[in-house]
Write an enzyme that holds these catalytic residues in place. Structure first.
Site, mmCIF file in Angstrom:
data_model
loop_
_atom_site.group_PDB
_atom_site.id
_atom_site.type_symbol
_atom_site.label_atom_id
_atom_site.label_comp_id
_atom_site.label_asym_id
_atom_site.label_seq_id
_atom_site.Cartn_x
_atom_site.Cartn_y
_atom_site.Cartn_z
ATOM 1 N N GLU A 103 -4.347 6.962 13.579
ATOM 2 C CA GLU A 103 -3.336 6.989 12.527
ATOM 3 C C GLU A 103 -2.022 6.514 13.130
ATOM 4 O O GLU A 103 -1.732 6.771 14.297
ATOM 5 C CB GLU A 103 -3.192 8.404 11.960
ATOM 6 N N LYS A 112 -18.830 8.564 19.954
ATOM 7 C CA LYS A 112 -17.555 8.907 19.312
ATOM 8 C C LYS A 112 -17.027 10.255 19.833
ATOM 9 O O LYS A 112 -15.851 10.391 20.169
ATOM 10 C CB LYS A 112 -17.760 8.953 17.794
ATOM 11 N N ASN A 123 -13.548 11.027 22.104
ATOM 12 C CA ASN A 123 -12.474 11.948 21.730
ATOM 13 C C ASN A 123 -12.339 13.093 22.730
ATOM 14 O O ASN A 123 -11.221 13.514 23.066
ATOM 15 C CB ASN A 123 -12.712 12.497 20.319
ATOM 16 N N GLY A 166 -3.125 17.602 18.807
ATOM 17 C CA GLY A 166 -3.395 18.135 17.475
ATOM 18 C C GLY A 166 -4.003 17.032 16.651
ATOM 19 O O GLY A 166 -4.636 16.124 17.189
ATOM 20 N N CYS A 187 -8.420 14.872 14.249
ATOM 21 C CA CYS A 187 -9.672 14.564 14.965
ATOM 22 C C CYS A 187 -9.918 15.419 16.209
ATOM 23 O O CYS A 187 -10.911 16.143 16.269
ATOM 24 C CB CYS A 187 -9.690 13.086 15.341
HETATM 25 N N1 LIG Z 1 -8.062 10.199 10.348
HETATM 26 C C1 LIG Z 1 -8.365 9.558 11.474
HETATM 27 O O1 LIG Z 1 -7.505 9.141 12.232
HETATM 28 C C2 LIG Z 1 -9.822 9.321 11.843
HETATM 29 C C3 LIG Z 1 -10.125 8.424 12.874
HETATM 30 C C4 LIG Z 1 -11.456 8.192 13.199
HETATM 31 C C5 LIG Z 1 -12.460 8.877 12.512
HETATM 32 N N2 LIG Z 1 -12.139 9.768 11.539
HETATM 33 C C6 LIG Z 1 -13.216 10.434 10.807
HETATM 34 O O2 LIG Z 1 -13.382 9.798 9.548
HETATM 35 C C7 LIG Z 1 -13.762 10.760 8.560
HETATM 36 C C8 LIG Z 1 -12.768 10.742 7.409
HETATM 37 O O3 LIG Z 1 -11.523 11.159 7.891
HETATM 38 P P1 LIG Z 1 -10.186 11.006 7.036
HETATM 39 O O4 LIG Z 1 -9.066 11.408 7.903
HETATM 40 O O5 LIG Z 1 -10.168 9.657 6.402
HETATM 41 O O6 LIG Z 1 -10.459 12.115 5.907
HETATM 42 P P2 LIG Z 1 -9.673 12.357 4.549
HETATM 43 O O7 LIG Z 1 -9.771 13.798 4.266
HETATM 44 O O8 LIG Z 1 -8.331 11.693 4.602
HETATM 45 O O9 LIG Z 1 -10.531 11.548 3.452
HETATM 46 C C9 LIG Z 1 -11.803 11.891 3.022
HETATM 47 C C10 LIG Z 1 -11.918 11.503 1.533
HETATM 48 O O10 LIG Z 1 -13.283 11.612 1.125
HETATM 49 C C11 LIG Z 1 -13.302 12.039 -0.225
HETATM 50 N N3 LIG Z 1 -14.655 12.532 -0.547
HETATM 51 C C12 LIG Z 1 -15.277 13.621 -0.083
HETATM 52 N N4 LIG Z 1 -16.537 13.693 -0.583
HETATM 53 C C13 LIG Z 1 -16.698 12.622 -1.385
HETATM 54 C C14 LIG Z 1 -17.780 12.134 -2.192
HETATM 55 N N5 LIG Z 1 -18.952 12.759 -2.254
HETATM 56 N N6 LIG Z 1 -17.588 10.995 -2.886
HETATM 57 C C15 LIG Z 1 -16.423 10.340 -2.846
HETATM 58 N N7 LIG Z 1 -15.366 10.754 -2.081
HETATM 59 C C16 LIG Z 1 -15.508 11.876 -1.379
HETATM 60 C C17 LIG Z 1 -12.196 13.073 -0.283
HETATM 61 O O11 LIG Z 1 -11.748 13.292 -1.605
HETATM 62 C C18 LIG Z 1 -11.123 12.404 0.610
HETATM 63 O O12 LIG Z 1 -10.226 11.602 -0.164
HETATM 64 C C19 LIG Z 1 -13.853 12.101 9.299
HETATM 65 O O13 LIG Z 1 -15.177 12.290 9.711
HETATM 66 C C20 LIG Z 1 -12.966 11.887 10.502
HETATM 67 O O14 LIG Z 1 -13.331 12.707 11.573
HETATM 68 C C21 LIG Z 1 -10.847 9.985 11.173
#
Ligand SMILES: NC(=O)c1ccc[n+]([C@@H]2O[C@H](COP(=O)([O-])OP(=O)(O)OC[C@H]3O[C@@H](n4cnc5c(N)ncnc54)[C@H](O)[C@@H]3O)[C@@H](O)[C@H]2O)c1
Length: 436
Positions: free
Chosen positions: A155, A207, A211, A260, A263
């Site tokens: 992010e 992954k 991390n 924090g 992730c």
């Molecule tokens: N945020 C990061 O920097 C980052 C980086 C690498 C990996 N990840 C991984 O990616 C994944 C997503 O993280 P994020 O930060 O984008 O999460 P987030 O909470 O911002 O977004 C998840 C979205 O999925 C939607 N959702 C849930 N169930 C659903 C369904 N059945 N149908 C449609 N939409 C649905 C939710 O409403 C939400 O908007 C996690 O596993 C996280 O660990 C995140």
């Protein structure tokens, strides 16, 4: 290529917009109808540099659409990404896979023609097997391959990371799926981004290993910082001294208030659970998690010590709330336990963050939110830098001094040179820089 992105959060929206920018036809799906409606109006619900313009340009070009209709998007797609959240499960710290499995069931019902289902969410080893089982049980007739393609973007630099990744990891042994993934990532491949094809379980564990390693590096330097402080050494110089060694590398060696974010905290704990389940305990990661947890309240004690051990009746100004700069994400931000601990010790807390205050309101209470750093410093006996936003790097010390009850800067990100701050008439505390 026609792509459906299930889950339009930090990862889904950035990935969807970037794939559209490569020229693919992307439909982003979310069950949060408010989010989809906002995106339909051109409003991007998160703060991520460059994202609003990229979403707008690709929506205008007709390559990026938003919908709540999962079935419609999946039916039409050759590649379906699962990018839903995998938070810590309440109680035991395992990754909560209910969103992933719900999405898999909904996807299965809508499959039409050869489709590659790709897990982009961070999921414990074996999740791809379960997704495949769910899909095949629901739709024995479906022509489908289930692939792991973990996301490594950060992010705050998400678009850059997605478009210039250090590597792309793709876990599948299915040749048709590999071909499709190659096609999907062709623009990056042409830019020579290394694509690592591997088996699905290996991709999933890669992954978590990445991390956990990064969290270990941060925690290591934080402990060295504590020692440096006690013995009168400077952790900044130590970090440079070890980081210039190519085997170590200089990234992730910034001492601070502890990691924090959305992730590292949940992924390290989930990895420990996987280790326990498979009777392969991960002692190093166990120590990392424990040390990092303890550090958060220790930062409040540092502030208290700088004020002579008494916070009751005093005001502390906190600059920066998000877990890192250039995001509005407050998940597991070190500012949250810090503020709570300061309040427990009797301090009144004022705070300012350039993008995170709206989200912060859901995580802390009894905090006075201010419009800028100087308003925040008003009447404070200590100014604490928790997140290193650019705009905090050149504060006007005269203005701060005039606003504060007492000129004390506690710099938890070591963004100032001690002499510079002391010359400006401030008492100064930082992390891991022993007094000279
Ligand atoms: N945020 C990061 O920097 C980052 C980086 C690498 C990996 N990840 C991984 O990616 C994944 C997503 O993280 P994020 O930060 O984008 O999460 P987030 O909470 O911002 O977004 C998840 C979205 O999925 C939607 N959702 C849930 N169930 C659903 C369904 N059945 N149908 C449609 N939409 C649905 C939710 O409403 C939400 O908007 C996690 O596993 C996280 O660990 C995140």
């Amino acid at each position: 290529m026609r792509v459906a992105m299930i889950g339009t959060g930090y990862v889904g929206l950035v990935s969807g917009a970037c794939f559209a920018d490569f020229g693919h036809e992307v439909t982003c799906v979310d069950k949060d109808t408010g989010k989809i409606a906002a995106l339909g109006r051109g409003e991007v619900p998160i703060y991520e540099p460059g994202l609003t313009a990229m979403v707008a340009a690709n929506a205008r070009a007709g390559r990026l659409k938003f919908t709540g209709d999962l079935a419609g998007a999946v039916k039409n797609a050759e590649a379906v990404f699962i990018a839903v959240g995998t938070p810590s499960r309440r109680g035991d710290g395992h990754a909560d896979l209910s969103f992933v499995y719900d999405a898999a069931r909904e996807i299965a019902a809508a499959l039409d023609g050869f489709t590659v289902v790709i897990t982009k969410s961070t999921v414990p080893v074996g999740t791809g097997d379960e997704v495949e089982r769910i899909v095949r049980e629901a739709r024995p007739d479906a022509d489908v391959a289930v692939v792991s393609n973990p996301e490594f973007l950060r992010e705050g630099a998400a678009i850059r990371d997605f478009k210039h990744p250090d590597r792309i990891v793709i876990g599948t042994v299915d040749e048709r799926a590999r071909e499709l993934m190659r096609e999907l990532y062709r623009p990056l491949y042409l830019n020579r981004a290394p694509i690592l094809f591997t088996e699905r379980r290996t991709a999933e564990l890669t992954k978590y290993a990445a991390n956990a390693f990064l969290a270990t590096k941060i925690t290591f330097i934080n402990e060295i910082a504590d020692l440096a402080e006690k013995v009168g050494a400077d952790v900044q110089e130590i970090a440079r001294g070890i980081g210039l060694d190519n085997r170590i590398g200089e990234k992730f060696l910034h001492a601070g208030p502890g990691y924090g974010g959305s992730c590292f905290p949940k992924d390290t704990v989930a990895l420990l659970k996987t280790g326990q389940d498979y009777d392969a305990p991960l002692r190093v990661v166990e120590a990392v998690v424990a040390v990092n947890d303890a550090r958060k309240r220790a930062m409040a004690r540092k502030v208290s010590a700088a004020l002579g051990g008494e916070l009751r009746g005093k005001t502390v100004a906190v600059l920066g709330l998000t877990f890192k700069p250039n995001t509005d994400d407050m998940r597991e931000a070190p500012s949250i336990p810090l503020i709570t601990a300061l309040q427990d010790m009797g301090a009144a807390v004022r705070a300012y963050d350039p993008e995170g205050m709206q989200q912060a309101k859901a995580h802390v209470s009894n905090v006075t939110f201010c419009d800028d750093a100087y308003a925040c410093a008003q009447g404070a006996s200590a100014l604490v830098i928790v997140t290193e936003w650019e705009q905090f790097r050149a504060l006007d010390f005269e203005r701060l001094k005039a606003a504060m009850a007492r000129p004390l800067l506690v710099d938890l990100r070591n963004i100032y040179a001690p002499e510079e701050v002391r010359r400006a008439g401030f008492a100064y505390e930082s992390v891991g820089r022993g007094k000279k």
